[in-house]
Design an enzyme around this catalytic site. Sequence first.
Site, PDB file in Angstrom:
ATOM      1  N   GLU A  86       0.822  -1.216   0.000  1.00 24.75           N
ATOM      2  CA  GLU A  86       0.000   0.000   0.000  1.00 24.75           C
ATOM      3  C   GLU A  86       0.854   1.263   0.000  1.00 24.75           C
ATOM      4  O   GLU A  86       0.430   2.306  -0.475  1.00 24.75           O
ATOM      5  CB  GLU A  86      -0.922   0.030   1.231  1.00 24.75           C
ATOM      6  CG  GLU A  86      -2.252  -0.639   0.977  1.00 24.75           C
ATOM      7  CD  GLU A  86      -3.304  -0.379   2.054  1.00 24.75           C
ATOM      8  OE1 GLU A  86      -2.974   0.224   3.094  1.00 24.75           O
ATOM      9  OE2 GLU A  86      -4.445  -0.803   1.850  1.00 24.75           O
ATOM     10  N   HIS A 136       8.818 -26.572  -1.670  1.00 22.36           N
ATOM     11  CA  HIS A 136       8.234 -27.708  -2.404  1.00 22.36           C
ATOM     12  C   HIS A 136       7.070 -27.270  -3.278  1.00 22.36           C
ATOM     13  O   HIS A 136       6.324 -28.100  -3.789  1.00 22.36           O
ATOM     14  CB  HIS A 136       7.798 -28.791  -1.405  1.00 22.36           C
ATOM     15  CG  HIS A 136       8.973 -29.341  -0.647  1.00 22.36           C
ATOM     16  ND1 HIS A 136       9.541 -30.570  -0.925  1.00 22.36           N
ATOM     17  CD2 HIS A 136       9.714 -28.811   0.351  1.00 22.36           C
ATOM     18  CE1 HIS A 136      10.580 -30.768  -0.118  1.00 22.36           C
ATOM     19  NE2 HIS A 136      10.704 -29.709   0.667  1.00 22.36           N
ATOM     20  N   LYS A 150     -14.238  -0.138  -4.080  1.00 20.04           N
ATOM     21  CA  LYS A 150     -15.336   0.218  -3.168  1.00 20.04           C
ATOM     22  C   LYS A 150     -16.410   0.976  -3.930  1.00 20.04           C
ATOM     23  O   LYS A 150     -17.601   0.727  -3.771  1.00 20.04           O
ATOM     24  CB  LYS A 150     -14.827   1.101  -2.027  1.00 20.04           C
ATOM     25  CG  LYS A 150     -13.904   0.401  -1.064  1.00 20.04           C
ATOM     26  CD  LYS A 150     -13.559   1.330   0.091  1.00 20.04           C
ATOM     27  CE  LYS A 150     -12.389   0.816   0.887  1.00 20.04           C
ATOM     28  NZ  LYS A 150     -11.857   1.783   1.830  1.00 20.04           N
TER      29      LYS A 150
HETATM   30  O1  PA5 Z   1      -3.563   0.893   5.854  1.00 26.45           O
HETATM   31  C1  PA5 Z   1      -4.685   1.296   5.659  1.00 26.45           C
HETATM   32  O2  PA5 Z   1      -4.977   2.491   5.754  1.00 26.45           O
HETATM   33  C2  PA5 Z   1      -5.826   0.342   5.302  1.00 26.45           C
HETATM   34  O3  PA5 Z   1      -5.388  -0.944   5.146  1.00 26.45           O
HETATM   35  C3  PA5 Z   1      -6.890   0.373   6.376  1.00 26.45           C
HETATM   36  O4  PA5 Z   1      -6.306   0.019   7.593  1.00 26.45           O
HETATM   37  C4  PA5 Z   1      -8.015  -0.580   6.059  1.00 26.45           C
HETATM   38  O5  PA5 Z   1      -8.555  -0.282   4.812  1.00 26.45           O
HETATM   39  C5  PA5 Z   1      -9.099  -0.509   7.124  1.00 26.45           C
HETATM   40  O6  PA5 Z   1      -9.585   0.792   7.244  1.00 26.45           O
HETATM   41  P1  PA5 Z   1     -10.398   1.252   8.498  1.00 26.45           P
HETATM   42  O7  PA5 Z   1      -9.531   1.122   9.679  1.00 26.45           O
HETATM   43  O8  PA5 Z   1     -10.791   2.653   8.211  1.00 26.45           O
HETATM   44  O9  PA5 Z   1     -11.598   0.326   8.608  1.00 26.45           O
END
Ligand code: PA5
Length: 447
Positions: free
Chosen positions: A287, A308, A422
């Site tokens: 990310e 393996h 989303k």
């Molecule tokens: O690193 C990030 O920002 C994301 O992975 C969020 O943690 C994830 O999408 C969950 O979001 P939230 O905590 O708003 O539910």
Amino acid sequence: MITIDVSAIEGFVPTGSVKAMEPEVKAALEKLEKGTGEGNDYIGWMNLASSLTPEFLAEIKETAATLRDKCDTVVVAGIGGSYLGARAVIEAFANSFSWLRKEKNAPVILFAGNNISEDYLFELSELLKERKFGVINISKSGTTTETALTFRILKKQCEEQRGRRTARKVIVAITDAKKGAARICADKEGYKSFVIPDNVGGRYSVLTPVGLLPIAVAGYDIDQLVRGAADMETATDSNQSFDNNPAAIYAAARNALYRSGKKIEILVNFQPKLHFFAEWWKQLYGESEGKDGKGIYPASVDFSTDLHSMGQWIQEGERTIFETVISVAKVRYSVTVPSDEENLDGLNFLAGKHVDQVNKMAELGTRLAHVDGGVPNIRIVIPELTEYWLGQLIYLFEKACGISGYLLGVNPFNQPGVEAYKKNMFALLGKPGYEEESKAIQERMRK
Ligand code: PA5
């Protein structure tokens, strides 16, 4: 200390290229420390470990004690950064068979809210029917569909099974201070709640209540975890020389490899307990770096299991990969290979040796074979799987990720790409406010 060895990338990058990155790394580190880089409103994680007060940690432990007292099972509802850190740490310390056998004096920890599988939720709900369960509902935005939907189901079941009054004592919310549905619900119901600081993004939040509360409920030492992270904070700051800063070296080495055509990094462990640590690492780097058409693709394998399966690809497939091995120097327990009079399996040459000695030779043998096969290797050695050392490793990877993102030229603290699915999902489900998108999708499908 945790050590890092990048000698086995030599020959795959121009000579001296790691050292040559020192000025760039220094500039990246300065951006992080002075908060002058892109995404600077999300660098609260930088000094989190060293700034957590004993009072704050005591509040976490007190809440954990309540959940431990009132529940035999605690469901941690969260997705991405709102669950992977906790799961990484808990699974690194838990008995490998904890799914079969309850850990001493600690509730069973289950994870949910990280998928939208009806079967998963049905099976979870069936299992919980026989349990005195509580819920830790974690969502920074408070509106993430996977988590919110799961929490709606768990809340209802918890209230029905345990009564609303008890449910209010065994449901804890970790969310934004003011906004989001999770905050509104927590305030209305009077749940114990913790705040995720505004300046800490999900994937950097393991040292906030997001990670610390579930880890404390599972019975692990959060003081040591935080202490390890704080020590690594010092060991990776700009007062350290480039050569002695493991975050700087790791960031420089992986970017030197990337610039030499190695586009995929595989995080390797030889301890199955680290499987979820790799999942956490993948999210952190994936990310943070995968944007603007750039980024090292983070993958992972559990060796020797995956030797393996994926071993063939790694040994002889496309030469665009490099490996980063997390090696655990000392294991917790002792198992030696017994001698056998008949020696039908031919293993008497190992008799008396520790299983870990065999594992370590598998590790070295693999490293040599993969380097010979054209796979550069970075090796990170952690002395033991304890809270202290894992705290160090977590911070090391976080700091290196921040540096690395700036070396790549991206903002390591946003994740705009996560929104695309989303938007389509909401349009397809008819969520109010998504009418335009819905029309556009229908048009696209007609074609
Ligand atoms: O690193 C990030 O920002 C994301 O992975 C969020 O943690 C994830 O999408 C969950 O979001 P939230 O905590 O708003 O539910």
